[in-house]
Design a protein around this motif. Structure first.
Motif, short mmCIF file in Angstrom:
data_model
loop_
_atom_site.label_atom_id
_atom_site.label_comp_id
_atom_site.label_asym_id
_atom_site.label_seq_id
_atom_site.Cartn_x
_atom_site.Cartn_y
_atom_site.Cartn_z
N SER A 341 0.83 -1.21 0.00
CA SER A 341 0.00 0.00 0.00
C SER A 341 0.86 1.25 0.00
CB SER A 341 -0.93 0.00 1.21
OG SER A 341 -1.85 -1.06 1.15
N ALA A 342 1.99 1.20 0.72
CA ALA A 342 2.90 2.34 0.73
C ALA A 342 3.49 2.58 -0.65
CB ALA A 342 4.03 2.10 1.74
N VAL A 343 3.86 1.50 -1.33
CA VAL A 343 4.36 1.62 -2.71
C VAL A 343 3.27 2.21 -3.60
CG1 VAL A 343 5.17 0.36 -4.73
CG2 VAL A 343 6.02 -0.25 -2.46
N GLY A 344 2.04 1.71 -3.44
CA GLY A 344 0.94 2.24 -4.24
C GLY A 344 0.71 3.72 -4.01
N SER A 345 0.79 4.15 -2.74
CA SER A 345 0.62 5.56 -2.42
C SER A 345 1.73 6.40 -3.06
CB SER A 345 0.63 5.76 -0.90
OG SER A 345 0.54 7.12 -0.56
N SER A 346 2.96 5.91 -2.99
CA SER A 346 4.08 6.63 -3.60
C SER A 346 3.90 6.75 -5.11
CB SER A 346 5.40 5.92 -3.29
OG SER A 346 5.69 5.96 -1.91
N VAL A 347 3.55 5.63 -5.74
CA VAL A 347 3.37 5.63 -7.19
C VAL A 347 2.25 6.59 -7.59
CG1 VAL A 347 2.56 4.21 -9.14
CG2 VAL A 347 4.31 3.33 -7.57
N PHE A 348 1.15 6.58 -6.82
CA PHE A 348 0.02 7.46 -7.11
C PHE A 348 0.44 8.93 -7.04
CE2 PHE A 348 -4.21 9.16 -6.99
CZ PHE A 348 -5.02 8.19 -7.57
N ASN A 349 1.17 9.28 -5.98
CA ASN A 349 1.61 10.67 -5.82
C ASN A 349 2.65 11.07 -6.86
OD1 ASN A 349 0.56 12.23 -3.23
ND2 ASN A 349 0.60 10.05 -2.75
N VAL A 350 3.51 10.14 -7.24
CA VAL A 350 4.46 10.43 -8.33
C VAL A 350 3.70 10.68 -9.62
CG1 VAL A 350 6.23 9.40 -9.80
CG2 VAL A 350 6.43 9.23 -7.33
N GLY A 351 2.64 9.89 -9.85
CA GLY A 351 1.82 10.10 -11.05
C GLY A 351 1.16 11.47 -11.04
N ILE A 352 0.64 11.89 -9.89
CA ILE A 352 0.02 13.21 -9.79
C ILE A 352 1.04 14.31 -10.09
CG2 ILE A 352 -1.01 14.86 -8.18
CD1 ILE A 352 -2.38 12.50 -6.80
N ALA A 353 2.20 14.21 -9.42
CA ALA A 353 3.24 15.23 -9.61
C ALA A 353 3.74 15.24 -11.05
CB ALA A 353 4.40 14.98 -8.65
N GLY A 354 3.95 14.03 -11.62
CA GLY A 354 4.42 13.95 -13.00
C GLY A 354 3.41 14.50 -13.98
N GLY A 355 2.13 14.19 -13.77
CA GLY A 355 1.11 14.72 -14.65
C GLY A 355 1.01 16.23 -14.58
#
Length: 412
Positions: A341-355
């Motif tokens: 879940s921590a990895v998923g949260s990180s990936v999600f936030n990286v996606g937001i920042a990248g977008g």
């Protein structure tokens, strides 16, 4: 009526009504955290004027928050993995309450910034452990609905939390909403401290994936990064799109986004009803709908009725995908569901920042905001393709394992 307290290690049953109250308390905490995350956006002019800083500086309160969550989620979750869940959640919620009170009393920008970083650190761990802790209170066949119940707090943050917090800040000062969110956090803290069993979520079914698979998890994370990056390439600048392309007035944007949030609640509910029976088959249509919506905005965004419907669909599909994603993480996590879940949260936030970054780079070019939506759609197509490739990826892994004469160990 009682339900097995799966994963507590106590063997003590917990009344269904008590377990539901715990989930409601955790959803309230998630509502408060998610509201606080983006609250400075609505209060931006008020904070900037009161503290004597630029609006861009206030905007960095949100950007910095997301970056902290992206970077800190996995290492902090690993660090606290042996702390009993009731103790950990109580400590996190107490820190949340105090940090928001500091935000409300901050005499200057940097004190406020430090308080925001503290809340973000709290968010990093809370998001990682909340789903596994809550689902461990219920039988496996209803865990998708439990996740949907938790994530209703996330949906309500965008529909009620941020708009109401913005209004309250405009009426009573920007500091008051932080006090209110602190109060909600305190209510959640009391409920968790009193009702959550001391060993809830420890060393049980709730801490391991139902069907652990490293390959499926990697496919899921890759697809999530691409889809979220794609969506936020356009959605970050949806206000610009609706005013410049659709031709709506600034005053019409807020009700439209509110409608999108309401649609998001419906998406969470529908995904929660389906995801226990068909976890992957819930995720794929949600991602496909997100992809189609991005292209629909590019093609039909200049037509008011179409744009209104598409923005609502975007909220519906995004919430459905988020609910299905968390449930899928709990299903295929190759090890600890909390680390996953921590990895998923990180990936999600990286996606937001990248977008947000990609969209910001495209905005001043000839492509403009419509180009940003188009590029976002292309990225989402990539994510959908990766998600659809999951069966092929798994089969290839099984074949390689068979050739080596081995057995696929949590990677098939």
């Amino acid at each position: 009526m009682t339900v097995p307290l799966t994963g507590t290690g106590t063997g003590t049953p917990l009344r269904t009504s008590t377990a539901v109250v715990v989930v409601v308390a955790l959803a309230l905490a998630l509502f408060s955290l998610s509201t606080v995350e983006t609250l400075p956006v609505g209060l931006l002019p008020l904070i900037a004027d009161d503290l004597g800083v630029s609006r861009a500086s206030v905007g960095r309160l949100v950007t910095g928050y997301g970056m902290v969550v992206a970077v800190a989620s996995v290492p902090l979750t690993r660090l606290v993995r042996r702390v009993p869940r009731r103790t950990l959640l109580c400590a996190l919620l107490a820190l949340f309450v105090l940090a928001n009170l500091v935000s409300a009393m901050a005499p200057g920008y940097w004190i406020l910034f430090a308080a925001r970083v503290t809340v973000a650190l709290t968010h990093s761990v809370f998001w990682s452990v909340i789903a596994s802790t809550a689902t461990a209170l219920f039988a496996p066949e209803v865990r998708g609905r439990v996740v949907a119940g938790l994530f209703s707090g996330l949906s309500l943050a965008s529909v009620v939390g941020v708009p109401a917090g913005t209004w309250l800040g405009q009426q009573a000062g920007w500091r008051i909403p932080f006090v209110v969110m602190s109060g909600f956090g305190f209510l959640a803290l009391v409920a968790v401290a009193v009702l959550l069993p001391s060993r809830a979520g420890e060393e049980g079914d709730g801490t391991a994936g139902a069907e652990p698979s490293r390959r499926r998890f990697l496919v899921l994370m890759t697809a999530t990064a691409l889809v979220v990056c794609g969506v936020f390439t356009g959605y970050t600048y949806i206000t610009v799109f609706l005013t410049d392309v659709t031709g709506l007035s600034q005053s019409a944007v807020a009700p439209l986004l509110l409608g999108s949030g309401v649609a998001g609640i419906a998406g969470t509910g529908l995904a929660g009803a389906r995801v226990d029976r068909r976890p992957r088959a819930t995720m794929v249509p949600a991602v496909a709908l997100l992809t189609a919506t991005m292209f629909g905005l590019r093609l039909l965004g200049d037509r008011t009725f179409a744009a209104v419907c598409l923005v609502a669909l975007l909220g519906f599909a995004m919430s459905a995908m988020t609910t299905a994603l968390q449930s899928r993480i709990l299903h295929v996590a190759p090890g600890s569901t909390e680390i996953a879940s921590a990895v998923g949260s990180s990936v999600f936030n990286v996606g937001i920042a990248g977008g947000s970054l990609v969209g910001g780079l495209l905005l001043p070019t000839g492509l403009g905001v419509r180009g940003a939506v188009l590029v976002g759609g292309v990225l989402a197509v990539g994510g959908l393709a990766v998600l659809l490739s999951e069966p092929w990826v798994v089969r290839q892994g099984e074949r390689r394992a068979a050739v080596r004469g081995g057995v696929p160990d949590m990677s098939a």
